[in-house]
Design a protein around this motif. Structure first.
Motif, PDB file in Angstrom:
ATOM      1  N   ARG A 197       0.839  -1.205   0.000  1.00 49.24           N
ATOM      2  CA  ARG A 197       0.000   0.000   0.000  1.00 49.24           C
ATOM      3  C   ARG A 197       0.869   1.248   0.000  1.00 49.24           C
ATOM      4  N   PHE A 198       1.936   1.223   0.790  1.00 47.99           N
ATOM      5  CA  PHE A 198       2.855   2.352   0.840  1.00 47.99           C
ATOM      6  C   PHE A 198       3.605   2.506  -0.483  1.00 47.99           C
ATOM      7  N   MET A 199       4.040   1.369  -1.039  1.00 49.30           N
ATOM      8  CA  MET A 199       4.791   1.367  -2.295  1.00 49.30           C
ATOM      9  C   MET A 199       3.995   1.984  -3.437  1.00 49.30           C
ATOM     10  N   TYR A 200       2.730   1.597  -3.519  1.00 53.83           N
ATOM     11  CA  TYR A 200       1.895   2.041  -4.634  1.00 53.83           C
ATOM     12  C   TYR A 200       0.881   3.091  -4.187  1.00 53.83           C
ATOM     13  N   SER A 201       1.380   4.048  -3.430  1.00 54.14           N
ATOM     14  CA  SER A 201       0.510   5.126  -2.947  1.00 54.14           C
ATOM     15  C   SER A 201       0.666   6.417  -3.749  1.00 54.14           C
ATOM     16  N   VAL A 202       1.734   6.480  -4.541  1.00 53.20           N
ATOM     17  CA  VAL A 202       2.003   7.696  -5.320  1.00 53.20           C
ATOM     18  C   VAL A 202       2.012   7.359  -6.801  1.00 53.20           C
ATOM     19  N   LYS A 203       1.353   8.155  -7.598  1.00 52.02           N
ATOM     20  CA  LYS A 203       1.352   7.945  -9.037  1.00 52.02           C
ATOM     21  C   LYS A 203       1.722   9.242  -9.759  1.00 52.02           C
ATOM     22  N   PRO A 204       2.218   9.156 -10.999  1.00 48.55           N
ATOM     23  CA  PRO A 204       2.449   7.932 -11.777  1.00 48.55           C
ATOM     24  C   PRO A 204       3.735   7.236 -11.352  1.00 48.55           C
ATOM     25  N   ASP A 262       6.735   4.018 -12.156  1.00 54.81           N
ATOM     26  CA  ASP A 262       7.357   3.199 -13.189  1.00 54.81           C
ATOM     27  C   ASP A 262       7.083   1.718 -12.907  1.00 54.81           C
ATOM     28  N   VAL A 263       6.632   0.992 -13.896  1.00 58.79           N
ATOM     29  CA  VAL A 263       6.280  -0.422 -13.718  1.00 58.79           C
ATOM     30  C   VAL A 263       7.478  -1.243 -13.276  1.00 58.79           C
ATOM     31  N   VAL A 264       8.576  -1.118 -13.998  1.00 55.87           N
ATOM     32  CA  VAL A 264       9.764  -1.931 -13.733  1.00 55.87           C
ATOM     33  C   VAL A 264      10.348  -1.614 -12.354  1.00 55.87           C
ATOM     34  N   SER A 265      10.496  -0.333 -12.045  1.00 53.09           N
ATOM     35  CA  SER A 265      11.075   0.069 -10.752  1.00 53.09           C
ATOM     36  C   SER A 265      10.251  -0.458  -9.577  1.00 53.09           C
ATOM     37  N   GLY A 266       8.926  -0.411  -9.719  1.00 52.55           N
ATOM     38  CA  GLY A 266       8.053  -0.908  -8.654  1.00 52.55           C
ATOM     39  C   GLY A 266       8.293  -2.371  -8.350  1.00 52.55           C
ATOM     40  N   TYR A 267       8.407  -3.181  -9.397  1.00 52.96           N
ATOM     41  CA  TYR A 267       8.646  -4.611  -9.201  1.00 52.96           C
ATOM     42  C   TYR A 267      10.046  -4.877  -8.636  1.00 52.96           C
ATOM     43  N   ILE A 268      11.042  -4.106  -9.079  1.00 54.99           N
ATOM     44  CA  ILE A 268      12.417  -4.323  -8.600  1.00 54.99           C
ATOM     45  C   ILE A 268      12.531  -4.015  -7.115  1.00 54.99           C
ATOM     46  N   ILE A 269      11.883  -2.960  -6.672  1.00 54.37           N
ATOM     47  CA  ILE A 269      11.880  -2.640  -5.232  1.00 54.37           C
ATOM     48  C   ILE A 269      11.237  -3.784  -4.449  1.00 54.37           C
ATOM     49  N   THR A 270      10.146  -4.321  -4.998  1.00 53.48           N
ATOM     50  CA  THR A 270       9.463  -5.439  -4.343  1.00 53.48           C
ATOM     51  C   THR A 270      10.345  -6.674  -4.281  1.00 53.48           C
ATOM     52  N   VAL A 271      11.112  -6.933  -5.331  1.00 56.32           N
ATOM     53  CA  VAL A 271      12.021  -8.083  -5.367  1.00 56.32           C
ATOM     54  C   VAL A 271      13.026  -8.008  -4.219  1.00 56.32           C
ATOM     55  N   ASN A 272      13.620  -6.838  -4.027  1.00 56.82           N
ATOM     56  CA  ASN A 272      14.601  -6.674  -2.945  1.00 56.82           C
ATOM     57  C   ASN A 272      13.947  -6.778  -1.573  1.00 56.82           C
ATOM     58  N   PHE A 273      12.760  -6.211  -1.437  1.00 49.96           N
ATOM     59  CA  PHE A 273      12.040  -6.312  -0.164  1.00 49.96           C
ATOM     60  C   PHE A 273      11.668  -7.755   0.137  1.00 49.96           C
ATOM     61  N   LEU A 274      11.168  -8.471  -0.869  1.00 49.86           N
ATOM     62  CA  LEU A 274      10.721  -9.855  -0.669  1.00 49.86           C
ATOM     63  C   LEU A 274      11.849 -10.758  -0.195  1.00 49.86           C
ATOM     64  N   VAL A 302       0.296  -9.366  -8.341  1.00 57.10           N
ATOM     65  CA  VAL A 302      -1.044  -8.947  -8.749  1.00 57.10           C
ATOM     66  C   VAL A 302      -1.409  -7.563  -8.211  1.00 57.10           C
ATOM     67  N   TRP A 303      -0.850  -7.195  -7.082  1.00 55.63           N
ATOM     68  CA  TRP A 303      -1.213  -5.921  -6.425  1.00 55.63           C
ATOM     69  C   TRP A 303      -1.131  -4.721  -7.374  1.00 55.63           C
ATOM     70  N   PRO A 304       0.007  -4.471  -8.046  1.00 59.09           N
ATOM     71  CA  PRO A 304       0.068  -3.305  -8.939  1.00 59.09           C
ATOM     72  C   PRO A 304      -0.896  -3.401 -10.119  1.00 59.09           C
ATOM     73  N   ILE A 318      -5.933  -1.124 -12.367  1.00 52.13           N
ATOM     74  CA  ILE A 318      -7.338  -1.253 -12.779  1.00 52.13           C
ATOM     75  C   ILE A 318      -8.205  -0.264 -12.000  1.00 52.13           C
ATOM     76  N   ILE A 319      -7.948  -0.183 -10.691  1.00 51.88           N
ATOM     77  CA  ILE A 319      -8.709   0.750  -9.845  1.00 51.88           C
ATOM     78  C   ILE A 319      -8.523   2.195 -10.329  1.00 51.88           C
ATOM     79  N   GLU A 320      -7.297   2.492 -10.758  1.00 55.77           N
ATOM     80  CA  GLU A 320      -6.991   3.841 -11.245  1.00 55.77           C
ATOM     81  C   GLU A 320      -7.327   4.017 -12.726  1.00 55.77           C
ATOM     82  N   LYS A 321      -8.042   3.025 -13.283  1.00 54.63           N
ATOM     83  CA  LYS A 321      -8.498   3.074 -14.679  1.00 54.63           C
ATOM     84  C   LYS A 321      -7.348   3.220 -15.678  1.00 54.63           C
ATOM     85  N   GLY A 322      -6.262   2.479 -15.380  1.00 51.54           N
ATOM     86  CA  GLY A 322      -5.140   2.423 -16.307  1.00 51.54           C
ATOM     87  C   GLY A 322      -4.232   3.632 -16.302  1.00 51.54           C
ATOM     88  N   THR A 323      -4.360   4.494 -15.301  1.00 55.77           N
ATOM     89  CA  THR A 323      -3.559   5.728 -15.271  1.00 55.77           C
ATOM     90  C   THR A 323      -2.504   5.726 -14.173  1.00 55.77           C
TER      91      THR A 323
END
Length: 242
Positions: A33-40, A42-54, A108-110, A115-120
């Motif tokens: 929730r914290f990770m994906y709280s600010v938009k827009p 980057d798709v790749v950066s979001g997943y890479i941060i998650t990889v290191n956290f996981l 699946v989270w991002p 989808i919730i943000e209607k693709g934006t």
């Protein structure tokens, strides 16, 4: 295979009945929730941060899971399957199943958020390939982390304080290894036994899109580390018990 599955199924049910999953689930949800709280974003950066956290998160899961094992119940399960290799393989399968569930949630989270943000939500269009690549990297990171966390099992190292300290140190070194090797390349001869999780981030740092062949390569490397940790850890446990 049936015996392996029965051990994994028992471990998963036991994990769920004790509500042990509640705290990890809360932590994952808060982080995502914290990770994906600010938009827009980057798709790749979001997943890479998650990889290191996981990787770090699952190392903690591996440690806590081995520490909370009920020795008497584990002995009963091992006696029921009557095969040491099936018992240990079942434990590895259970940790893989746990990694699959958590990796799927983080992947699946991002997608749902978009989808919730209607693709934006993202800077570019979210593609099916992003989910595939993200899942592979998340799963590889999660499984290698949880297997590293469970490596110094109480049967291998009965003194838990040094075991936990070493596991934390190994996890941090693995997560920062890519950066450390840039400053001290000679460390590759010392840290070879740890998965270079940071290398994923260094490779995709300036990339806008994933490359499936690259992601598959990192996935295979991380999974190999995980399986090797599992096999060596199981052999050590078996010899300590004998």
């Amino acid at each position: 295979m049936k015996k392996i599955w029965s051990v994994a199924k028992y471990k998963l049910q036991y994990y769920g009945k004790g509500y042990t999953f509640v705290m990890p689930l809360i932590i994952i949800c808060i982080f995502m929730r914290f990770m994906y709280s600010v938009k827009p974003m980057d798709v790749v950066s979001g997943y890479i941060i998650t990889v290191n956290f996981l990787f770090l998160f699952m190392t903690w899961i591996g440690m806590t899971e081995t520490n909370r094992e009920n020795r008497a119940l584990e002995q009963i399960v091992e006696l029921r399957v009557n095969k040491a290799w099936a018992y240990f393989a079942g434990k590895m399968l259970f940790l893989l199943m746990l990694s699959l569930i958590i990796a799927a949630l983080c992947t699946v989270w991002p997608f749902v958020q978009n989808i919730i943000e209607k693709g934006t939500f993202f800077k570019r269009e979210y593609l099916p390939e992003d989910m595939v690549n993200g899942f592979l990297l998340n799963l590889g990171s999660a499984y290698s982390g949880v297997m590293l966390g469970s490596f110094l099992h109480p049967d291998v190292c009965r003194d838990r304080k040094p075991a936990i300290a070493l596991t934390v140190l190994f996890a941090l070194l693995a997560d920062l290894q890519g950066i450390l090797l840039l400053t001290k390349p000679v460390l590759k001869y010392i840290l070879w036994f740890l998965p270079n999780v940071a290398l994923v981030g260094l490779h995709y740092g300036n990339e806008e899109y994933f490359k499936l062949d690259v992601s598959l390569g990192y996935f295979c490397i991380l999974m190999i580390y995980a399986v090797v940790y599992g096999i060596i850890g199981s052999l050590c446990q078996y010899k300590k018990r004998a």
